[in-house]
Design a protein around this motif. Structure first.
Motif, PDB file in Angstrom:
ATOM      1  N   PRO A  39      36.111  91.620  48.564  1.00 55.24           N
ATOM      2  CA  PRO A  39      36.338  91.337  47.034  1.00 55.24           C
ATOM      3  C   PRO A  39      37.862  91.430  46.644  1.00 55.24           C
ATOM      4  CG  PRO A  39      35.370  93.338  47.285  1.00 55.24           C
ATOM      5  CD  PRO A  39      35.362  92.916  48.834  1.00 55.24           C
ATOM      6  N   LYS A  40      38.756  91.957  47.243  1.00 65.35           N
ATOM      7  CA  LYS A  40      40.125  92.138  46.804  1.00 65.35           C
ATOM      8  C   LYS A  40      40.677  90.724  46.852  1.00 65.35           C
ATOM      9  CE  LYS A  40      41.599  96.876  47.529  1.00 65.35           C
ATOM     10  NZ  LYS A  40      42.276  97.906  48.354  1.00 65.35           N
ATOM     11  N   ASN A  41      40.161  90.108  47.826  1.00 65.35           N
ATOM     12  CA  ASN A  41      40.979  88.706  47.980  1.00 65.35           C
ATOM     13  C   ASN A  41      39.874  87.529  47.557  1.00 65.35           C
ATOM     14  OD1 ASN A  41      43.310  89.667  49.140  1.00 65.35           O
ATOM     15  ND2 ASN A  41      42.415  89.921  50.922  1.00 65.35           N
ATOM     16  N   ARG A  42      38.525  88.009  47.248  1.00 65.51           N
ATOM     17  CA  ARG A  42      37.743  87.334  46.916  1.00 65.51           C
ATOM     18  C   ARG A  42      37.220  86.047  47.997  1.00 65.51           C
ATOM     19  NH1 ARG A  42      37.524  85.059  40.751  1.00 65.51           N
ATOM     20  NH2 ARG A  42      39.383  83.881  41.245  1.00 65.51           N
ATOM     21  N   GLU A  43      37.180  86.774  49.337  1.00 64.17           N
ATOM     22  CA  GLU A  43      36.922  86.096  50.487  1.00 64.17           C
ATOM     23  C   GLU A  43      35.522  86.201  51.067  1.00 64.17           C
ATOM     24  OE1 GLU A  43      41.469  86.378  52.518  1.00 64.17           O
ATOM     25  OE2 GLU A  43      39.496  87.644  53.347  1.00 64.17           O
ATOM     26  N   ASP A  44      34.933  85.076  51.603  1.00 68.44           N
ATOM     27  CA  ASP A  44      33.747  84.929  52.083  1.00 68.44           C
ATOM     28  C   ASP A  44      32.697  85.306  51.207  1.00 68.44           C
ATOM     29  OD1 ASP A  44      31.655  84.979  53.889  1.00 68.44           O
ATOM     30  OD2 ASP A  44      32.030  87.064  54.894  1.00 68.44           O
ATOM     31  N   TRP A  45      32.324  84.418  50.214  1.00 72.49           N
ATOM     32  CA  TRP A  45      31.512  84.481  48.954  1.00 72.49           C
ATOM     33  C   TRP A  45      29.970  84.874  49.801  1.00 72.49           C
ATOM     34  CZ3 TRP A  45      27.231  81.200  46.936  1.00 72.49           C
ATOM     35  CH2 TRP A  45      27.084  81.392  45.720  1.00 72.49           C
ATOM     36  N   LYS A  46      29.373  85.634  49.153  1.00 72.03           N
ATOM     37  CA  LYS A  46      28.031  86.161  49.801  1.00 72.03           C
ATOM     38  C   LYS A  46      26.884  85.911  48.749  1.00 72.03           C
ATOM     39  CE  LYS A  46      28.229  89.650  52.735  1.00 72.03           C
ATOM     40  NZ  LYS A  46      28.526  91.075  53.358  1.00 72.03           N
ATOM     41  N   GLY A  47      27.023  84.824  47.562  1.00 73.42           N
ATOM     42  CA  GLY A  47      26.054  84.830  46.574  1.00 73.42           C
ATOM     43  C   GLY A  47      26.689  85.412  45.343  1.00 73.42           C
ATOM     44  N   ALA A  48      25.883  84.854  44.187  1.00 72.00           N
ATOM     45  CA  ALA A  48      26.291  85.570  42.803  1.00 72.00           C
ATOM     46  C   ALA A  48      24.726  85.685  42.131  1.00 72.00           C
ATOM     47  CB  ALA A  48      27.140  84.428  42.110  1.00 72.00           C
ATOM     48  N   GLU A  49      24.819  86.563  41.091  1.00 69.94           N
ATOM     49  CA  GLU A  49      23.744  86.990  40.356  1.00 69.94           C
ATOM     50  C   GLU A  49      23.513  85.804  39.403  1.00 69.94           C
ATOM     51  OE1 GLU A  49      24.006  90.602  37.693  1.00 69.94           O
ATOM     52  OE2 GLU A  49      25.596  91.298  39.067  1.00 69.94           O
ATOM     53  N   LEU A  50      22.451  85.311  39.048  1.00 70.66           N
ATOM     54  CA  LEU A  50      22.275  84.529  38.024  1.00 70.66           C
ATOM     55  C   LEU A  50      22.437  84.900  36.804  1.00 70.66           C
ATOM     56  CD1 LEU A  50      21.290  81.515  36.988  1.00 70.66           C
ATOM     57  CD2 LEU A  50      18.836  82.179  37.607  1.00 70.66           C
ATOM     58  N   VAL A  51      23.347  84.585  35.778  1.00 70.90           N
ATOM     59  CA  VAL A  51      23.472  85.310  34.708  1.00 70.90           C
ATOM     60  C   VAL A  51      23.453  84.363  33.461  1.00 70.90           C
ATOM     61  CG1 VAL A  51      24.830  87.054  35.589  1.00 70.90           C
ATOM     62  CG2 VAL A  51      26.017  85.058  34.677  1.00 70.90           C
ATOM     63  N   PHE A  52      23.035  84.996  32.202  1.00 70.00           N
ATOM     64  CA  PHE A  52      22.755  84.247  31.020  1.00 70.00           C
ATOM     65  C   PHE A  52      23.410  85.314  29.920  1.00 70.00           C
ATOM     66  CE2 PHE A  52      19.395  82.953  33.640  1.00 70.00           C
ATOM     67  CZ  PHE A  52      19.487  81.487  33.681  1.00 70.00           C
ATOM     68  N   ASP A  53      24.536  84.568  29.202  1.00 70.61           N
ATOM     69  CA  ASP A  53      25.212  85.172  28.162  1.00 70.61           C
ATOM     70  C   ASP A  53      24.919  84.788  26.829  1.00 70.61           C
ATOM     71  OD1 ASP A  53      27.292  86.605  26.694  1.00 70.61           O
ATOM     72  OD2 ASP A  53      28.809  85.421  27.600  1.00 70.61           O
ATOM     73  N   ILE A  54      24.213  85.699  26.002  1.00 71.05           N
ATOM     74  CA  ILE A  54      23.908  85.201  24.819  1.00 71.05           C
ATOM     75  C   ILE A  54      24.675  86.120  23.633  1.00 71.05           C
ATOM     76  CG2 ILE A  54      22.236  84.842  23.008  1.00 71.05           C
ATOM     77  CD1 ILE A  54      20.922  84.995  26.267  1.00 71.05           C
ATOM     78  N   ASP A  55      25.662  85.543  22.925  1.00 73.52           N
ATOM     79  CA  ASP A  55      26.800  86.237  22.199  1.00 73.52           C
ATOM     80  C   ASP A  55      26.265  85.924  20.765  1.00 73.52           C
ATOM     81  OD1 ASP A  55      29.114  87.238  20.944  1.00 73.52           O
ATOM     82  OD2 ASP A  55      30.150  86.614  22.462  1.00 73.52           O
ATOM     83  N   ALA A  56      25.906  86.811  19.912  1.00 72.55           N
ATOM     84  CA  ALA A  56      25.607  86.700  18.594  1.00 72.55           C
ATOM     85  C   ALA A  56      26.505  85.942  17.794  1.00 72.55           C
ATOM     86  CB  ALA A  56      25.039  88.095  18.239  1.00 72.55           C
ATOM     87  N   LYS A  57      27.880  86.336  18.135  1.00 76.11           N
ATOM     88  CA  LYS A  57      28.920  85.686  17.254  1.00 76.11           C
ATOM     89  C   LYS A  57      29.051  84.379  17.550  1.00 76.11           C
ATOM     90  CE  LYS A  57      33.161  86.550  19.910  1.00 76.11           C
ATOM     91  NZ  LYS A  57      32.959  85.252  20.825  1.00 76.11           N
ATOM     92  N   ASP A  58      28.482  83.946  18.411  1.00 82.24           N
ATOM     93  CA  ASP A  58      28.581  82.255  18.813  1.00 82.24           C
ATOM     94  C   ASP A  58      27.584  81.331  18.372  1.00 82.24           C
ATOM     95  OD1 ASP A  58      31.331  82.526  19.867  1.00 82.24           O
ATOM     96  OD2 ASP A  58      30.687  83.008  21.732  1.00 82.24           O
ATOM     97  N   LEU A  59      26.315  82.093  17.544  1.00 81.81           N
ATOM     98  CA  LEU A  59      25.170  81.114  17.743  1.00 81.81           C
ATOM     99  C   LEU A  59      25.471  80.264  16.596  1.00 81.81           C
ATOM    100  CD1 LEU A  59      22.388  84.243  17.798  1.00 81.81           C
ATOM    101  CD2 LEU A  59      23.111  82.438  19.435  1.00 81.81           C
ATOM    102  N   ALA A  60      25.013  79.002  16.976  1.00 77.78           N
ATOM    103  CA  ALA A  60      25.188  78.164  16.078  1.00 77.78           C
ATOM    104  C   ALA A  60      24.404  77.933  14.784  1.00 77.78           C
ATOM    105  CB  ALA A  60      25.217  76.691  16.635  1.00 77.78           C
ATOM    106  N   VAL A  61      23.268  78.344  14.850  1.00 83.11           N
ATOM    107  CA  VAL A  61      22.368  78.325  13.822  1.00 83.11           C
ATOM    108  C   VAL A  61      21.915  80.057  13.416  1.00 83.11           C
ATOM    109  CG1 VAL A  61      20.070  77.831  12.910  1.00 83.11           C
ATOM    110  CG2 VAL A  61      21.577  76.151  14.060  1.00 83.11           C
ATOM    111  N   LYS A  62      22.160  80.512  12.514  1.00 83.49           N
ATOM    112  CA  LYS A  62      21.631  81.747  12.083  1.00 83.49           C
ATOM    113  C   LYS A  62      21.104  81.979  10.722  1.00 83.49           C
ATOM    114  CE  LYS A  62      25.886  83.783  13.902  1.00 83.49           C
ATOM    115  NZ  LYS A  62      26.961  84.945  13.733  1.00 83.49           N
TER     116      LYS A  62
END
Ligand SMILES: [Zn+2]
Length: 312
Positions: free
Chosen positions: A81-104
């Motif tokens: 990870p120090k060199n970000r070498e040999d990628w072994k996959g990534a979590e699937l992530v969803f980021d929902i930020d209340a400050k950026d919601l277009a409709v509230k």
């Protein structure tokens, strides 16, 4: 509730007196040696990157010594990870930020959050979570309060290696028109659910049509929502509302739904994400892993002790 920035002294108090190793989620600890860590030491950005730790103990020592402004880890796993070498996959992530919601439905200005829009962000998270479990069969799903919104993090081994993630994003947010809107299951059902969720919060300023149509849509809102949810194809069958308006309205809501989740975060597997248990210093809230979303209240469960002591 005031979302004020934490001082250096408050950060020190937090990491010395309140932060616990036990609050770091197990899914982080399990593969801690394969993640990149990134630190923002003074509020000017993540300038200290490509760090790696062999144990949770050495990470703990680092936090106590530095009490950083913000801490992130990679969503990806690397042999080195120090060199970000040999990628072994990534979590699937969803980021929902209340400050950026277009409709509230609150009156927050751009960039602000309040109790109401935090609750609306939570409702979006609920719906995406149900879709991930119900339609994708996801099992290892963690919910995180990020400090100003929510992260959904998926660690099922089947998804870690998926490199193209934009189609999953379209599916869970209902941001692409299905060929057949009224099929009872699968994507059309998700599409209608997300349509209803967004439309329910829309006000006059959120609908770019002439006044007559806007008034009609808003006065018939509950009726329209129950019709589309029950699968009635005539859900927008009003005088003055033709096929073009119907099409424009669906397109408009699809566009908004396409912004519910920060797509860059889902698609970019090189991303770093705030580490649960650490402090969101900008707003003086804790980023926390949520054990029970039904009972979770950020204004109770994510407030550091030093904030309560400020008032005393
Ligand atoms: Zn708000």
């Amino acid at each position: 509730m005031e979302f004020k920035e934490a001082s250096l002294r408050e950060r020190k108090i937090y990491y010395h007196e309140e932060w616990k190793e036990n609050d770091v989620p197990q899914f982080i600890i399990d593969r801690i040696t394969e993640r990149e860590f990134a630190f923002d030491h003074d509020g000017n950005g993540y300038n200290d990157r490509y760090k790696a730790f062999d144990t949770i103990g050495s990470f703990s020592d680092f936090l106590i010594k530095n009490f950083p402004y913000a801490v992130c880890t990679s969503v990806s796993f690397y042999s080195n990870p120090k060199n970000r070498e040999d990628w072994k996959g990534a979590e699937l992530v969803f980021d929902i930020d209340a400050k950026d919601l277009a409709v509230k439905s609150c009156e927050c200005k751009n960039g602000q959050v309040c109790e109401k829009c935090l609750a609306e962000a939570k409702e979006i998270v609920f719906n995406i979570k149900d879709t991930l479990i119900g339609d994708f069969g996801i099992k290892k799903l963690s919910l995180i309060y990020s400090g100003r919104g929510y992260h959904l993090r998926v660690n099922d081994s089947e998804v870690l290696s998926i490199e193209r993630r934009s189609e999953i994003l379209e599916y869970v947010t209902g941001s692409k028109r299905p060929k057949e809107i009224f099929l009872s299951h699968g994507y059309p059902a998700v599409y209608r659910k997300m349509f209803a969720l967004t439309f329910a919060k829309m006000k006059e300023k959120d609908i770019p049509f002439n006044k007559n149509i806007v008034n009609k849509l808003l006065s018939e809102k509950n009726n329209i929502i129950s019709k589309i949810m029950e699968g009635h194809a005539d859900f927008l069958d009003f005088k003055g509302v033709g096929d073009k308006t119907l099409n424009d309205f669906l397109t408009h809501i699809e566009k908004i739904n396409g912004t519910l989740v920060d797509g860059k975060v889902t698609v970019d597997v090189k991303r770093i994400l705030r580490l649960p248990s650490t402090l969101h210093s900008k707003v003086s809230m804790k980023c926390v892993e949520i054990k029970n979303i039904n009972n979770f209240d950020p204004l109770k469960d994510a407030i550091p002790k030093f904030v309560l002591e400020r008032k005393a």
